[in-house]
Design an enzyme around this catalytic site. Structure first.
Site, PDB file in Angstrom:
ATOM      1  N   CYS A  99       0.602  -1.200   0.074  1.00 53.38           N
ATOM      2  CA  CYS A  99       0.111  -0.086  -0.047  1.00 53.38           C
ATOM      3  C   CYS A  99       0.932   1.198  -0.045  1.00 53.38           C
ATOM      4  O   CYS A  99       0.420   2.168  -0.618  1.00 53.38           O
ATOM      5  CB  CYS A  99      -1.019   0.057   1.113  1.00 53.38           C
ATOM      6  SG  CYS A  99      -0.147  -0.187   2.787  1.00 53.38           S
ATOM      7  N   HIS A 170      -2.542   1.072   7.295  1.00 50.51           N
ATOM      8  CA  HIS A 170      -2.548   0.992   5.788  1.00 50.51           C
ATOM      9  C   HIS A 170      -2.272   2.452   5.364  1.00 50.51           C
ATOM     10  O   HIS A 170      -2.672   3.203   5.742  1.00 50.51           O
ATOM     11  CB  HIS A 170      -3.999   0.597   5.538  1.00 50.51           C
ATOM     12  CG  HIS A 170      -4.336   0.441   3.801  1.00 50.51           C
ATOM     13  ND1 HIS A 170      -3.639  -0.424   3.154  1.00 50.51           N
ATOM     14  CD2 HIS A 170      -5.262   1.277   3.398  1.00 50.51           C
ATOM     15  CE1 HIS A 170      -4.367  -0.279   1.721  1.00 50.51           C
ATOM     16  NE2 HIS A 170      -5.263   0.737   1.978  1.00 50.51           N
TER      17      HIS A 170
END
Length: 185
Positions: A99, A170
């Site tokens: 990510c 994330h």
């Protein structure tokens, strides 16, 4: 618990550290000239802290903790049909823990009208090669690109914290395209 598309491969990378020095070296090595753009920390949202951020701000990479609630919200958003303008550069995440890299690629891919990328560099070749692809095709391209995997690995192991593939955070990217603020999740 890394956020990955359901059609994901079993491939996993080490996560990137939320460190602007590491991210800058990574991007500069991929073909973003040092004088074009750089990553920096945002220490808070108070006016005096935001004044410390160099201008203009072209994109924001945001790191947040993954929880059952954030995952539930992400899945709800993912199930909504999203039509992307041809001017929006977006790719799905199919590689675990990628990510940070994908967030950086979303940032660079959506600010190409504001910056110059080195001709023939990895970023130049990637963006040109994937320009007409859809988000899943771009994901497959990235997943199979050994040069990016190696560059990501070097960046992921260059930080101050011990590298582990058990990420509980994330990265998402915010950019403006055609006057609209977009969240690339």
């Amino acid at each position: 618990m890394a956020t990955v598309d359901e059609s994901a491969s079993a491939k996993r990378w080490l996560p990137l550290e939320a460190n602007p020095d590491i991210m800058n070296q990574f991007l500069w090595g991929l073909g973003l000239p040092e004088d074009e753009a750089e990553c920096c920390d945002v220490y808070g949202l108070d006016e005096e802290l935001l004044e410390m951020v160099p201008k203009p701000v072209l994109a924001v990479l945001f790191l947040y903790p993954l929880t059952s609630k954030t995952e539930e919200e992400r899945l709800l958003q993912e199930n909504e049909k999203k039509e992307h303008s041809s001017r929006v550069y977006f790719m799905k995440q199919t590689v675990g823990n990628a990510c940070g890299t994908i967030g950086l690629l979303h940032a660079v891919g959506n600010i190409t009208s504001e910056i110059k990328i080195l001709e023939g560099s990895f970023l130049d070749r990637l963006l040109k090669s994937t320009a007409s692809m859809d988000p899943l095709q771009r994901a497959a391209f990235l997943e199979n690109d050994r040069e990016m995997e190696v560059a990501h690995s070097v960046a992921a192991t260059g930080g101050d914290t011990e590298a582990s593939d058990n990420a509980d955070t994330h990265f998402i990217c915010f950019t403006c395209v055609d006057g609209k603020c977009l969240i690339h999740n």
